[in-house]
Design a protein around this motif. Structure first.
Motif, PDB file in Angstrom:
ATOM      1  N   UNK A  26       0.834  -1.198   0.000  1.00 53.44           N
ATOM      2  CA  UNK A  26       0.000   0.000   0.000  1.00 53.44           C
ATOM      3  C   UNK A  26       0.869   1.249   0.000  1.00 53.44           C
ATOM      4  N   UNK A  27       1.923   1.230   0.833  1.00 50.26           N
ATOM      5  CA  UNK A  27       2.829   2.379   0.900  1.00 50.26           C
ATOM      6  C   UNK A  27       3.448   2.659  -0.464  1.00 50.26           C
ATOM      7  N   UNK A  28       3.750   1.602  -1.215  1.00 52.75           N
ATOM      8  CA  UNK A  28       4.352   1.767  -2.535  1.00 52.75           C
ATOM      9  C   UNK A  28       3.342   2.289  -3.549  1.00 52.75           C
ATOM     10  N   UNK A  29       2.065   1.954  -3.350  1.00 53.85           N
ATOM     11  CA  UNK A  29       1.025   2.341  -4.310  1.00 53.85           C
ATOM     12  C   UNK A  29       0.531   3.769  -4.130  1.00 53.85           C
ATOM     13  N   UNK A  30       0.536   4.285  -2.905  1.00 55.12           N
ATOM     14  CA  UNK A  30      -0.065   5.591  -2.635  1.00 55.12           C
ATOM     15  C   UNK A  30       0.474   6.718  -3.524  1.00 55.12           C
ATOM     16  N   UNK A  31       1.780   6.827  -3.733  1.00 50.15           N
ATOM     17  CA  UNK A  31       2.269   7.889  -4.629  1.00 50.15           C
ATOM     18  C   UNK A  31       1.745   7.726  -6.056  1.00 50.15           C
ATOM     19  N   UNK A  32       1.622   6.471  -6.515  1.00 51.10           N
ATOM     20  CA  UNK A  32       1.125   6.222  -7.873  1.00 51.10           C
ATOM     21  C   UNK A  32      -0.332   6.629  -8.025  1.00 51.10           C
ATOM     22  N   UNK A  33      -1.075   6.624  -6.903  1.00 49.40           N
ATOM     23  CA  UNK A  33      -2.499   6.932  -6.947  1.00 49.40           C
ATOM     24  C   UNK A  33      -2.793   8.395  -6.650  1.00 49.40           C
ATOM     25  N   UNK A  34      -1.731   9.207  -6.530  1.00 46.35           N
ATOM     26  CA  UNK A  34      -1.912  10.628  -6.259  1.00 46.35           C
ATOM     27  C   UNK A  34      -2.573  10.893  -4.927  1.00 46.35           C
ATOM     28  N   UNK A  35      -2.255  10.082  -3.906  1.00 49.27           N
ATOM     29  CA  UNK A  35      -2.893  10.188  -2.597  1.00 49.27           C
ATOM     30  C   UNK A  35      -2.619  11.541  -1.942  1.00 49.27           C
ATOM     31  N   UNK A  36      -3.695  12.169  -1.441  1.00 51.88           N
ATOM     32  CA  UNK A  36      -3.577  13.471  -0.795  1.00 51.88           C
ATOM     33  C   UNK A  36      -4.547  13.543   0.385  1.00 51.88           C
ATOM     34  N   UNK A  37      -4.050  13.625   1.638  1.00 50.21           N
ATOM     35  CA  UNK A  37      -4.930  13.671   2.809  1.00 50.21           C
ATOM     36  C   UNK A  37      -5.425  15.088   3.100  1.00 50.21           C
ATOM     37  N   UNK A  38      -6.622  15.167   3.700  1.00 47.39           N
ATOM     38  CA  UNK A  38      -7.161  16.472   4.086  1.00 47.39           C
ATOM     39  C   UNK A  38      -8.111  16.294   5.266  1.00 47.39           C
ATOM     40  N   UNK A  39      -8.066  17.244   6.200  1.00 46.05           N
ATOM     41  CA  UNK A  39      -8.925  17.196   7.385  1.00 46.05           C
ATOM     42  C   UNK A  39     -10.165  18.069   7.191  1.00 46.05           C
ATOM     43  N   UNK A  40     -11.276  17.655   7.827  1.00 50.02           N
ATOM     44  CA  UNK A  40     -12.525  18.406   7.752  1.00 50.02           C
ATOM     45  C   UNK A  40     -13.154  18.487   9.140  1.00 50.02           C
ATOM     46  N   UNK A  41     -13.796  19.621   9.412  1.00 50.86           N
ATOM     47  CA  UNK A  41     -14.508  19.803  10.674  1.00 50.86           C
ATOM     48  C   UNK A  41     -15.920  19.243  10.550  1.00 50.86           C
ATOM     49  N   UNK A  42     -16.548  18.962  11.677  1.00 54.22           N
ATOM     50  CA  UNK A  42     -17.906  18.440  11.676  1.00 54.22           C
ATOM     51  C   UNK A  42     -18.845  19.404  10.946  1.00 54.22           C
ATOM     52  N   UNK A  43     -19.665  18.857  10.039  1.00 51.14           N
ATOM     53  CA  UNK A  43     -20.614  19.657   9.287  1.00 51.14           C
ATOM     54  C   UNK A  43     -20.045  20.285   8.031  1.00 51.14           C
ATOM     55  N   UNK A  44     -18.743  20.187   7.824  1.00 49.71           N
ATOM     56  CA  UNK A  44     -18.120  20.795   6.643  1.00 49.71           C
ATOM     57  C   UNK A  44     -18.401  19.952   5.406  1.00 49.71           C
ATOM     58  N   UNK A  45     -18.687  20.646   4.295  1.00 47.95           N
ATOM     59  CA  UNK A  45     -18.928  19.940   3.040  1.00 47.95           C
ATOM     60  C   UNK A  45     -17.597  19.501   2.442  1.00 47.95           C
ATOM     61  N   UNK A  46     -17.524  18.229   2.133  1.00 52.79           N
ATOM     62  CA  UNK A  46     -16.309  17.662   1.551  1.00 52.79           C
ATOM     63  C   UNK A  46     -16.399  17.714   0.034  1.00 52.79           C
ATOM     64  N   UNK A  47     -17.552  17.318  -0.498  1.00 51.55           N
ATOM     65  CA  UNK A  47     -17.844  17.447  -1.922  1.00 51.55           C
ATOM     66  C   UNK A  47     -19.243  18.032  -2.051  1.00 51.55           C
ATOM     67  N   UNK A  48     -19.443  18.850  -3.084  1.00 50.34           N
ATOM     68  CA  UNK A  48     -20.699  19.579  -3.224  1.00 50.34           C
ATOM     69  C   UNK A  48     -21.464  19.131  -4.467  1.00 50.34           C
ATOM     70  N   UNK A  49     -22.777  18.974  -4.305  1.00 53.14           N
ATOM     71  CA  UNK A  49     -23.644  18.610  -5.425  1.00 53.14           C
ATOM     72  C   UNK A  49     -23.533  19.636  -6.537  1.00 53.14           C
ATOM     73  N   UNK A  50     -23.552  19.156  -7.794  1.00 56.52           N
ATOM     74  CA  UNK A  50     -23.479  20.035  -8.952  1.00 56.52           C
ATOM     75  C   UNK A  50     -22.080  20.218  -9.488  1.00 56.52           C
ATOM     76  N   UNK A  51     -21.091  19.768  -8.714  1.00 57.14           N
ATOM     77  CA  UNK A  51     -19.707  19.912  -9.145  1.00 57.14           C
ATOM     78  C   UNK A  51     -19.108  18.534  -9.475  1.00 57.14           C
ATOM     79  N   UNK A  52     -18.325  18.430 -10.547  1.00 54.68           N
ATOM     80  CA  UNK A  52     -17.671  17.158 -10.862  1.00 54.68           C
ATOM     81  C   UNK A  52     -16.452  16.957  -9.970  1.00 54.68           C
ATOM     82  N   UNK A  53     -15.971  15.729  -9.907  1.00 46.29           N
ATOM     83  CA  UNK A  53     -14.746  15.453  -9.161  1.00 46.29           C
ATOM     84  C   UNK A  53     -13.971  14.346  -9.856  1.00 46.29           C
ATOM     85  N   UNK A  54     -12.672  14.470  -9.860  1.00 50.18           N
ATOM     86  CA  UNK A  54     -11.832  13.398 -10.398  1.00 50.18           C
ATOM     87  C   UNK A  54     -11.223  12.584  -9.261  1.00 50.18           C
TER      88      UNK A  54
END
Length: 235
Positions: free
Chosen positions: A35-63
């Protein structure tokens, strides 16, 4: 992540993140080193969110698809009148928005919201679906696991449609609770929703749902405490 670094003694949070990665259906069959070897190949990027925060929003595409490392997230749909329907919940190790990420230009029909403080690992769907330049031997396994996950999510949505199909509140509750009992292999089980979330999931009014649960309890059909339930002798 501990998976990509062995410097120092891991903290409890770091151990939780590693456990989430190892338990994720996306990395089924892979070791921590793989898994450690694969993460860079998969473009892994961590991010923190607070309770109630929108992570992804309806109407917008995501890759990017998300993999929950800590905490949990809710997948919700809000109609034009503001009514919210809960479609699902993702716990540590689980994925969300993978179908939209694979579709690339398809705008989301749902919002993804942090139900509590959480950390999410974003993965680039394009890099997952395209063989990396290093010809990673584990890449084909990731693709197979992703296809399996998409199929399971499709089945989960089908199950929800069955639970919301009955006309009465009691029938919807028995449909959902009965499935939870079968999945737990016991008449005693815990559901992943609080009352409001359960009402949203079953497309019901919360007060009406609570009233029906109380009535069923008095009739001896079930017992409950918060999100723990016991089904009695129901045919």
């Amino acid at each position: 992540f501990i998976l990509s670094s062995s410097v120092g003694i891991p903290t409890e949070e770091e151990r939780m993140k590693d456990a989430a990665l190892l338990a994720s259906p996306l990395f089924r069959g892979a070791t921590s080193e793989e898994i450690a070897a694969m993460l860079p190949c998969l473009g892994a990027s961590p991010r923190r969110f607070a309770r109630g925060e929108r992570i992804l929003r309806a109407g917008e595409p995501t890759r990017y698809m998300g993999l929950v490392l800590t905490g949990s997230v809710l997948i919700e749909h809000t109609d034009l009148q503001g009514a919210v329907t809960l479609l699902g919940r993702a716990e540590p190790g689980e994925l969300f928005a993978e179908a939209y990420a694979c579709a690339s230009d398809e705008p989301l029909l749902v919002d993804v919201v942090a139900s509590e403080a959480c950390e999410v690992l974003f993965l680039d769907a394009k890099r997952i679906l395209t063989q990396c330049t290093n010809a990673c031997e584990h890449h084909s396994r990731i693709i197979r696991n992703l296809v399996r996950t998409l199929a399971q999510k499709n089945l989960a949505l089908s199950r929800r449609s069955l639970h919301t199909g009955p006309r009465t509140i009691r029938a919807r509750l028995l449909s959902y609770l009965g499935e939870q009992a079968r999945r737990a292999g016991s008449r005693s089980f815990t559901i992943p929703f609080d009352r409001q979330q359960l009402a949203d999931y079953l497309s019901l009014d919360r007060s009406a749902l609570s009233k029906e649960l109380s009535k069923m309890k008095k009739e001896g059909l079930l017992d409950y405490h918060k999100n723990s339930f016991v089904l009695k002798d129901i045919e």
